[in-house]
Design a protein around this motif. Structure first.
Motif, PDB file in Angstrom:
ATOM      1  N   PHE A 146       0.827  -1.199   0.000  1.00 46.97           N
ATOM      2  CA  PHE A 146       0.000   0.000   0.000  1.00 46.97           C
ATOM      3  C   PHE A 146       0.868   1.258   0.000  1.00 46.97           C
ATOM      4  CE2 PHE A 146      -1.999  -3.324   2.625  1.00 46.97           C
ATOM      5  CZ  PHE A 146      -3.081  -3.627   1.806  1.00 46.97           C
ATOM      6  N   GLY A 147       0.401   2.286  -0.678  1.00 50.96           N
ATOM      7  CA  GLY A 147       1.110   3.548  -0.683  1.00 50.96           C
ATOM      8  C   GLY A 147       1.109   4.181  -2.064  1.00 50.96           C
ATOM      9  N   TYR A 148       1.955   5.161  -2.241  1.00 46.14           N
ATOM     10  CA  TYR A 148       2.025   5.863  -3.514  1.00 46.14           C
ATOM     11  C   TYR A 148       3.392   5.647  -4.151  1.00 46.14           C
ATOM     12  CZ  TYR A 148       4.783   9.566  -1.233  1.00 46.14           C
ATOM     13  OH  TYR A 148       5.745  10.260  -0.574  1.00 46.14           O
ATOM     14  N   GLU A 149       3.484   5.890  -5.450  1.00 45.70           N
ATOM     15  CA  GLU A 149       4.717   5.666  -6.192  1.00 45.70           C
ATOM     16  C   GLU A 149       5.170   6.957  -6.870  1.00 45.70           C
ATOM     17  OE1 GLU A 149       4.199   2.496  -8.971  1.00 45.70           O
ATOM     18  OE2 GLU A 149       3.439   1.082  -7.464  1.00 45.70           O
ATOM     19  N   ASN A 150       6.425   7.288  -6.690  1.00 38.80           N
ATOM     20  CA  ASN A 150       7.037   8.370  -7.451  1.00 38.80           C
ATOM     21  C   ASN A 150       7.680   7.859  -8.729  1.00 38.80           C
ATOM     22  OD1 ASN A 150       6.375  10.428  -5.639  1.00 38.80           O
ATOM     23  ND2 ASN A 150       8.248  10.158  -4.444  1.00 38.80           N
ATOM     24  N   PHE A 151       8.015   6.557  -8.729  1.00 42.93           N
ATOM     25  CA  PHE A 151       8.703   5.962  -9.865  1.00 42.93           C
ATOM     26  C   PHE A 151       7.993   4.681 -10.290  1.00 42.93           C
ATOM     27  CE2 PHE A 151      11.818   8.196  -7.236  1.00 42.93           C
ATOM     28  CZ  PHE A 151      12.352   9.092  -8.157  1.00 42.93           C
ATOM     29  N   ASN A 152       7.856   4.506 -11.581  1.00 42.75           N
ATOM     30  CA  ASN A 152       7.239   3.315 -12.137  1.00 42.75           C
ATOM     31  C   ASN A 152       8.319   2.250 -12.318  1.00 42.75           C
ATOM     32  OD1 ASN A 152       5.483   1.522 -13.312  1.00 42.75           O
ATOM     33  ND2 ASN A 152       5.528   2.488 -15.330  1.00 42.75           N
ATOM     34  N   LEU A 153       8.388   1.319 -11.380  1.00 45.83           N
ATOM     35  CA  LEU A 153       9.433   0.301 -11.369  1.00 45.83           C
ATOM     36  C   LEU A 153       8.861  -1.073 -11.707  1.00 45.83           C
ATOM     37  CD1 LEU A 153      11.238   1.403  -8.069  1.00 45.83           C
ATOM     38  CD2 LEU A 153      11.716   2.156 -10.405  1.00 45.83           C
ATOM     39  N   THR A 154       9.732  -2.029 -11.888  1.00 47.01           N
ATOM     40  CA  THR A 154       9.288  -3.389 -12.185  1.00 47.01           C
ATOM     41  C   THR A 154       8.911  -4.150 -10.926  1.00 47.01           C
ATOM     42  OG1 THR A 154      11.593  -4.159 -12.132  1.00 47.01           O
ATOM     43  CG2 THR A 154      10.688  -3.515 -14.280  1.00 47.01           C
ATOM     44  N   ASP A 155       9.173  -3.578  -9.743  1.00 46.84           N
ATOM     45  CA  ASP A 155       8.782  -4.214  -8.492  1.00 46.84           C
ATOM     46  C   ASP A 155       7.576  -3.493  -7.893  1.00 46.84           C
ATOM     47  OD1 ASP A 155       9.685  -2.025  -6.691  1.00 46.84           O
ATOM     48  OD2 ASP A 155      11.675  -2.616  -7.385  1.00 46.84           O
ATOM     49  N   THR A 156       7.149  -3.926  -6.721  1.00 49.75           N
ATOM     50  CA  THR A 156       5.917  -3.396  -6.116  1.00 49.75           C
ATOM     51  C   THR A 156       6.195  -2.410  -4.982  1.00 49.75           C
ATOM     52  OG1 THR A 156       5.828  -5.290  -4.603  1.00 49.75           O
ATOM     53  CG2 THR A 156       4.619  -5.482  -6.688  1.00 49.75           C
ATOM     54  N   SER A 157       7.390  -1.881  -4.883  1.00 52.01           N
ATOM     55  CA  SER A 157       7.736  -0.980  -3.777  1.00 52.01           C
ATOM     56  C   SER A 157       6.874   0.277  -3.785  1.00 52.01           C
ATOM     57  CB  SER A 157       9.217  -0.595  -3.857  1.00 52.01           C
ATOM     58  OG  SER A 157       9.512   0.026  -5.092  1.00 52.01           O
ATOM     59  N   LYS A 158       6.474   0.703  -2.592  1.00 49.38           N
ATOM     60  CA  LYS A 158       5.608   1.879  -2.410  1.00 49.38           C
ATOM     61  C   LYS A 158       6.207   2.803  -1.349  1.00 49.38           C
ATOM     62  CE  LYS A 158       2.026   0.020  -4.779  1.00 49.38           C
ATOM     63  NZ  LYS A 158       2.674  -1.273  -5.141  1.00 49.38           N
ATOM     64  N   ASN A 159       5.827   4.071  -1.416  1.00 46.32           N
ATOM     65  CA  ASN A 159       6.096   5.011  -0.327  1.00 46.32           C
ATOM     66  C   ASN A 159       4.878   4.995   0.589  1.00 46.32           C
ATOM     67  OD1 ASN A 159       8.553   5.861  -1.526  1.00 46.32           O
ATOM     68  ND2 ASN A 159       7.451   7.308  -2.814  1.00 46.32           N
ATOM     69  N   ILE A 160       5.066   4.671   1.857  1.00 45.12           N
ATOM     70  CA  ILE A 160       3.904   4.445   2.711  1.00 45.12           C
ATOM     71  C   ILE A 160       3.450   5.688   3.468  1.00 45.12           C
ATOM     72  CG2 ILE A 160       4.343   1.986   2.942  1.00 45.12           C
ATOM     73  CD1 ILE A 160       5.681   2.463   5.584  1.00 45.12           C
ATOM     74  N   ALA A 171      10.135   4.960   5.100  1.00 42.30           N
ATOM     75  CA  ALA A 171       8.788   4.963   4.534  1.00 42.30           C
ATOM     76  C   ALA A 171       8.815   5.236   3.032  1.00 42.30           C
ATOM     77  CB  ALA A 171       7.914   6.009   5.226  1.00 42.30           C
ATOM     78  N   TYR A 172       9.908   5.813   2.540  1.00 45.21           N
ATOM     79  CA  TYR A 172      10.024   6.127   1.107  1.00 45.21           C
ATOM     80  C   TYR A 172      10.675   4.948   0.383  1.00 45.21           C
ATOM     81  CZ  TYR A 172       9.253  10.736   3.133  1.00 45.21           C
ATOM     82  OH  TYR A 172       8.756  11.789   3.844  1.00 45.21           O
ATOM     83  N   HIS A 173       9.973   3.823   0.419  1.00 43.21           N
ATOM     84  CA  HIS A 173      10.514   2.564  -0.090  1.00 43.21           C
ATOM     85  C   HIS A 173      10.620   2.575  -1.613  1.00 43.21           C
ATOM     86  CE1 HIS A 173      11.894  -1.299   1.250  1.00 43.21           C
ATOM     87  NE2 HIS A 173      11.152  -1.941   0.380  1.00 43.21           N
ATOM     88  N   ASN A 174       9.644   3.170  -2.282  1.00 36.48           N
ATOM     89  CA  ASN A 174       9.691   3.257  -3.744  1.00 36.48           C
ATOM     90  C   ASN A 174      10.876   4.112  -4.187  1.00 36.48           C
ATOM     91  OD1 ASN A 174       8.415   5.151  -6.266  1.00 36.48           O
ATOM     92  ND2 ASN A 174       8.281   2.922  -6.527  1.00 36.48           N
ATOM     93  N   ASN A 175      11.070   5.237  -3.513  1.00 31.85           N
ATOM     94  CA  ASN A 175      12.223   6.085  -3.816  1.00 31.85           C
ATOM     95  C   ASN A 175      13.533   5.320  -3.606  1.00 31.85           C
ATOM     96  OD1 ASN A 175      10.196   7.978  -3.992  1.00 31.85           O
ATOM     97  ND2 ASN A 175      10.860   9.189  -2.234  1.00 31.85           N
ATOM     98  N   HIS A 176      13.589   4.561  -2.517  1.00 33.77           N
ATOM     99  CA  HIS A 176      14.796   3.811  -2.169  1.00 33.77           C
ATOM    100  C   HIS A 176      15.104   2.743  -3.214  1.00 33.77           C
ATOM    101  CE1 HIS A 176      17.886   1.806   0.076  1.00 33.77           C
ATOM    102  NE2 HIS A 176      17.145   0.732   0.300  1.00 33.77           N
ATOM    103  N   HIS A 177      14.057   2.088  -3.734  1.00 36.34           N
ATOM    104  CA  HIS A 177      14.283   1.066  -4.753  1.00 36.34           C
ATOM    105  C   HIS A 177      14.717   1.684  -6.079  1.00 36.34           C
ATOM    106  CE1 HIS A 177      13.202  -3.063  -3.374  1.00 36.34           C
ATOM    107  NE2 HIS A 177      12.758  -2.369  -2.335  1.00 36.34           N
ATOM    108  N   ARG A 178      14.313   2.917  -6.328  1.00 40.07           N
ATOM    109  CA  ARG A 178      14.755   3.590  -7.547  1.00 40.07           C
ATOM    110  C   ARG A 178      16.208   4.054  -7.415  1.00 40.07           C
ATOM    111  NH1 ARG A 178      16.882   5.134 -11.180  1.00 40.07           N
ATOM    112  NH2 ARG A 178      16.197   6.395 -12.963  1.00 40.07           N
TER     113      ARG A 178
END
Length: 212
Positions: A146-160, A171-178
């Motif tokens: 659950f959460g929002y995405e700043n980057f469209n990645l091939t994984d499911t990471s979200k910023n919560i 909490a900025y998991h999507n950012n971290h994966h990018r």
């Protein structure tokens, strides 16, 4: 993200033992597991993906088993994932032991006995004991659900959380994966990474050196 001397590394090992208490985990093993998570995100080799186990509590148990196997050497990883990880094997043998965990539980019980002034406050004790596991499941399960995405990645990471005042930037998991090697996990104007701000302070006093 940063480097530090062996002396400071040992100082923070002891600091982790004091602050994590019964939830203490080896910095070396956790670093290894985290690198494997990035290398195999949401795939079979991911040590803590909700896509390997949908149930949050079963995922917590699966993560625990994968961590234990890496710590004991039952499972292995390529040498490329082990490079430059902090390691203090002799200290880990003591801090990671069951006796050390039991000792921390006893300390918590004494603190609750001294400070609790209502019976229901004792209900928080199990959460105190398992705090590390609970924090881990929030980041490792929730941040891939659950959460929002700043980057469209091939994984499911979200910023919560849009403003992270709880998890110090995790909490900025999507950012971290990018940007997995970037010290600052915040990317948008309203995002705030307290962990990175702490790194800046430590860098200023030459405790660490941020890799730029």
């Amino acid at each position: 993200m940063f480097t530090m001397s062996r002396g400071w590394e040992k100082f923070f090992y002891v600091g982790c033992f004091i602050t994590q208490g019964s939830s203490y985990i080896s910095a070396y093993t956790y670093g290894l597991m985290h690198r494997l998570h990035h290398a195999h995100t949401d795939k079979a080799g991911d040590p803590h993906s909700p896509h390997n186990e949908e149930n949050a509590f079963l995922l917590m148990w699966l993560t625990r088993n994968n961590y234990k196997d890496l710590y004991t050497g039952k499972s292995t990883a390529d040498d490329k994932y082990k490079k430059n990880l902090p390691q203090w094997t002799r200290f880990d043998k003591i801090a990671h032991s069951g006796w050390a965990r039991l000792g921390w539980v006893m300390v918590y019980i004494v603190i609750y006995a001294l400070l609790a002034n209502a019976w229901w406050q004792w209900l928080v004790l199990p959460f105190t004991i398992a705090m590390g596991s609970l924090q881990g499941i929030i980041v490792n399960w929730w941040a891939h659900k659950f959460g929002y995405e700043n980057f469209n990645l091939t994984d499911t990471s979200k910023n919560i959380l849009p403003v992270d005042l709880i998890f110090w930037g995790e909490a900025y998991h999507n950012n971290h994966h990018r940007h997995p090697n970037r010290p600052n996990n915040a990317t948008r104007w309203f995002e705030w990474d307290m962990g990175y701000q702490s790194m800046r302070v430590l860098d200023h006093f030459k405790v660490i050196k941020i890799c730029r």
